[in-house]
Design a protein around this motif. Structure first.
Motif, PDB file in Angstrom:
ATOM      1  N   ALA A  26     -57.760  26.868 -35.112  1.00 29.07           N
ATOM      2  CA  ALA A  26     -56.487  26.230 -34.299  1.00 29.07           C
ATOM      3  C   ALA A  26     -55.666  26.537 -34.456  1.00 29.07           C
ATOM      4  CB  ALA A  26     -56.783  24.709 -35.400  1.00 29.07           C
ATOM      5  N   VAL A  27     -55.343  26.944 -35.828  1.00 26.92           N
ATOM      6  CA  VAL A  27     -53.856  27.664 -36.367  1.00 26.92           C
ATOM      7  C   VAL A  27     -53.782  28.818 -34.750  1.00 26.92           C
ATOM      8  CG1 VAL A  27     -52.808  29.323 -37.700  1.00 26.92           C
ATOM      9  CG2 VAL A  27     -53.553  28.123 -38.290  1.00 26.92           C
ATOM     10  N   HIS A  28     -54.555  29.240 -34.496  1.00 30.87           N
ATOM     11  CA  HIS A  28     -54.736  30.865 -33.261  1.00 30.87           C
ATOM     12  C   HIS A  28     -53.917  29.827 -32.256  1.00 30.87           C
ATOM     13  CE1 HIS A  28     -54.139  34.659 -31.471  1.00 30.87           C
ATOM     14  NE2 HIS A  28     -55.746  33.897 -30.770  1.00 30.87           N
ATOM     15  N   SER A  29     -54.468  29.361 -32.090  1.00 32.46           N
ATOM     16  CA  SER A  29     -54.635  28.497 -30.343  1.00 32.46           C
ATOM     17  C   SER A  29     -53.122  27.839 -29.956  1.00 32.46           C
ATOM     18  CB  SER A  29     -56.279  27.335 -30.368  1.00 32.46           C
ATOM     19  OG  SER A  29     -56.942  27.606 -30.367  1.00 32.46           O
ATOM     20  N   PHE A  30     -52.726  27.704 -31.636  1.00 32.33           N
ATOM     21  CA  PHE A  30     -51.322  26.932 -31.914  1.00 32.33           C
ATOM     22  C   PHE A  30     -50.507  27.094 -31.386  1.00 32.33           C
ATOM     23  CE2 PHE A  30     -48.235  25.869 -33.679  1.00 32.33           C
ATOM     24  CZ  PHE A  30     -46.584  25.102 -33.711  1.00 32.33           C
ATOM     25  N   LEU A  31     -50.657  28.880 -31.924  1.00 30.92           N
ATOM     26  CA  LEU A  31     -49.274  29.535 -32.107  1.00 30.92           C
ATOM     27  C   LEU A  31     -49.135  30.411 -30.345  1.00 30.92           C
ATOM     28  CD1 LEU A  31     -49.599  31.314 -35.642  1.00 30.92           C
ATOM     29  CD2 LEU A  31     -48.109  29.847 -34.610  1.00 30.92           C
ATOM     30  N   THR A  32     -50.563  30.465 -30.054  1.00 32.91           N
ATOM     31  CA  THR A  32     -50.626  31.070 -28.536  1.00 32.91           C
ATOM     32  C   THR A  32     -50.428  30.860 -27.895  1.00 32.91           C
ATOM     33  OG1 THR A  32     -53.273  30.924 -28.389  1.00 32.91           O
ATOM     34  CG2 THR A  32     -52.155  34.019 -29.907  1.00 32.91           C
ATOM     35  N   GLU A  33     -50.924  29.191 -27.489  1.00 30.50           N
ATOM     36  CA  GLU A  33     -50.588  28.521 -26.799  1.00 30.50           C
ATOM     37  C   GLU A  33     -49.506  28.359 -26.847  1.00 30.50           C
ATOM     38  OE1 GLU A  33     -51.214  26.159 -23.858  1.00 30.50           O
ATOM     39  OE2 GLU A  33     -52.004  27.350 -24.096  1.00 30.50           O
ATOM     40  N   ARG A  34     -48.292  28.068 -27.323  1.00 30.39           N
ATOM     41  CA  ARG A  34     -47.074  28.154 -27.675  1.00 30.39           C
ATOM     42  C   ARG A  34     -46.268  29.228 -26.533  1.00 30.39           C
ATOM     43  NH1 ARG A  34     -43.423  25.217 -32.863  1.00 30.39           N
ATOM     44  NH2 ARG A  34     -44.597  23.342 -31.690  1.00 30.39           N
TER      45      ARG A  34
END
Length: 63
Positions: free
Chosen positions: A31-39
């Motif tokens: 979830a953290v990785h997705s949040f950071l890369t999506e942003r």
């Protein structure tokens, strides 16, 4: 690192981990990785759209 979640979020995370047969740690890391890369992806898309939309003005300013 310590992560403090509300009781409700911890319950939801526990349920999701059980459903997916994965650890809560795995889900949080994902979830953290997705949040950071999506942003970053959304920012880059907005930047590209803005540069394309204002290409003529940017070209004139660069001269």
């Amino acid at each position: 690192m310590t992560l403090r979640l509300s009781e409700e979020d911890d319950r939801l995370l526990t349920e999701r981990a059980e459903k997916e047969r994965r650890s809560k740690h795995e889900l949080v890391v994902e979830a953290v990785h997705s949040f950071l890369t999506e942003r970053d992806r959304r920012f880059n898309q907005a930047l590209e759209r803005g540069m394309e939309r204002h290409k003529e003005l940017l070209d004139r300013l660069a001269k």
